[in-house]
Design a protein around this motif. Structure first.
Motif, mmCIF file in Angstrom:
data_model
loop_
_atom_site.group_PDB
_atom_site.id
_atom_site.type_symbol
_atom_site.label_atom_id
_atom_site.label_comp_id
_atom_site.label_asym_id
_atom_site.label_seq_id
_atom_site.Cartn_x
_atom_site.Cartn_y
_atom_site.Cartn_z
ATOM 1 N N UNK A 1 76.575 102.659 2.215
ATOM 2 C CA UNK A 1 77.112 103.667 3.133
ATOM 3 C C UNK A 1 76.257 104.928 3.160
ATOM 4 N N UNK A 2 75.840 105.400 1.997
ATOM 5 C CA UNK A 2 75.028 106.617 1.957
ATOM 6 C C UNK A 2 73.699 106.422 2.678
ATOM 7 N N UNK B 1 70.371 107.486 7.474
ATOM 8 C CA UNK B 1 69.504 106.975 8.536
ATOM 9 C C UNK B 1 69.619 107.818 9.803
ATOM 10 N N UNK B 2 70.753 108.481 9.982
ATOM 11 C CA UNK B 2 70.989 109.252 11.204
ATOM 12 C C UNK B 2 69.950 110.359 11.355
ATOM 13 N N UNK C 1 63.033 103.446 4.978
ATOM 14 C CA UNK C 1 63.424 103.385 3.568
ATOM 15 C C UNK C 1 64.941 103.326 3.434
ATOM 16 N N UNK C 2 65.644 104.162 4.202
ATOM 17 C CA UNK C 2 67.110 104.146 4.160
ATOM 18 C C UNK C 2 67.659 102.827 4.711
ATOM 19 N N UNK C 3 67.011 102.318 5.747
ATOM 20 C CA UNK C 3 67.429 101.041 6.332
ATOM 21 C C UNK C 3 67.297 99.924 5.305
ATOM 22 N N UNK D 1 69.989 100.258 2.611
ATOM 23 C CA UNK D 1 71.302 99.838 3.102
ATOM 24 C C UNK D 1 71.398 98.317 3.158
ATOM 25 N N UNK D 2 70.342 97.673 3.669
ATOM 26 C CA UNK D 2 70.339 96.208 3.767
ATOM 27 C C UNK D 2 70.408 95.575 2.378
ATOM 28 N N UNK D 3 69.598 96.069 1.448
ATOM 29 C CA UNK D 3 69.589 95.497 0.096
ATOM 30 C C UNK D 3 70.903 95.743 -0.632
ATOM 31 N N UNK D 4 71.476 96.937 -0.456
ATOM 32 C CA UNK D 4 72.758 97.226 -1.096
ATOM 33 C C UNK D 4 73.855 96.307 -0.602
#
Length: 346
Positions: A246-247, A252-253, A265-267, A270-273
């Motif tokens: 979620x974070x 990513x916004x 990096x954020x994407x 999020x995908x890995x989490x």
């Protein structure tokens, strides 16, 4: 008549009920009852003091069959459990009935045991239905044998319902239902008080020195654990993975335009989490003990700081070529550096 279940789940059914079976002097109860209806495969055991029922939901194909039940004699349970341990947890086991036998068919080997179809097992559905449907009987203060309570320690989070002083304690968990008969109370110290009011009165002097606002809320205490130390608790691990997902999604916004590298990096985080949480959740549903063991082992690997070495070894063990991955990645980085340098000169 047959049903199919994976090896881990069959092992769990046995493990959750085996401590509740009756002694060798009560033959109908000296074993684990496999009971099948149109929706579930149940494992049931009772020694008349406790009763435990663990269930597994059948797939759609198995739900077309006729109900059946057989009792696995206690002397065969060890060999069945050892046979289950020889196969991978996801391996499918088909359980079928013959005239006087139960047949377990696995991916590599089969196991056949003799059963006594004439044994009369108690109507466990009726027994538990009566207890579940009855209302609680006023202020309750039942006497319970703590040794019997320990039999319900299967690693699950349990919910309990007290129905009366001389009525069973009901225990619920995911796909598990059990009951413990009350002890025939003899008024022997240290639980000599026969009512809750009596017990309360006997502890008034001691407890009066405590604050009325005191609590054992977990938020009031912090674990003395370094921030970098990974948790070994499976629920906390799941919470951390969901928070990370979620974070990273929130971060990513606004990054896709002016900061594309941060966005990627954020994407990726999020995908890995999310992937890690889904895999952990799936493993937990197959075998909670295996999931807990993996979380604990992984936490130790995190704390060791040698993740790259572990990943390299895992890749080689799986038949991949991590050296080629490294060479390709180094070539990619070199190419990107040259592209950036040419853009700067231009």
């Amino acid at each position: 008549m047959s049903v199919t279940i994976n090896a881990h789940q069959l092992g769990r059914l046995i493990d959750k009920t085996i401590d509740h079976m009756g002694s060798e002097y009560v033959e109908p109860l000296h074993g684990i009852r496999l009971d099948v209806d149109a929706r579930y495969l149940y494992a049931v055991a009772s020694d008349q003091y406790t009763i435990a029922v663990a269930r597994y939901q059948l797939n759609h194909g198995d739900q077309q069959q006729e109900p059946w039940a057989r009792t696995i004699p206690a002397e065969h349970l060890r060999s069945i459990r050892e046979w289950i341990d020889t196969m991978k947890g996801a391996g499918l086991v088909t359980i079928s009935t013959a005239k006087d036998r139960l047949v377990f068919e696995g991916p590599q080997t089969d196991l056949s045991i003799s059963v006594n179809t004439a044994l009369e097992f108690p109507d466990w559905r009726g027994i538990l239905r009566k207890q579940v449907e009855q209302a609680a009987d006023g202020p309750t203060f039942p006497a319970l044998n703590s040794g019997y309570l320990a039999r319900f320690n299967t690693g699950d989070v349990l919910r309990a319902r007290v129905t009366g002083d001389e009525k069973p304690l009901l225990v619920f968990a995911e796909d598990f239902l059990g009951a413990q008969m009350p002890a025939r109370y003899a008024g022997v110290y240290p639980c000599k008080e026969e009512t809750f009011d009596g017990a309360h009165q006997s502890w008034l002097w001691t407890l009066s020195a405590g604050s009325k606002d005191a609590n054992l809320d977990g938020a009031a205490y912090e674990e003395d654990r370094p921030r970098y130390e990974a948790t070994t608790d499976i629920r906390e691990t799941g919470e951390t993975l969901l928070q990370q997902t979620l974070r990273s999604g929130w971060d990513m916004a606004g990054k896709s335009g002016d900061k594309p590298e941060e966005f990627l990096a954020h994407c990726l985080a999020a995908v890995n989490g999310w992937a890690a949480f889904r895999y952990l959740d799936a493993l937990y549903n197959v075998d909670p003990r295996a999931a807990a063991a993996v979380v604990a082992e992984t936490a130790g690997e995190f704390d060791s700081g040698e993740i790259s070495e572990f990943a390299w070894g895992a890749a080689e063990k799986a038949g991949f070529d991590p050296q080629k991955w490294l060479d390709d990645y180094e070539a990619y980085r070199k190419r990107k550096a040259e592209e950036r340098a040419s853009e700067t000169l231009a």
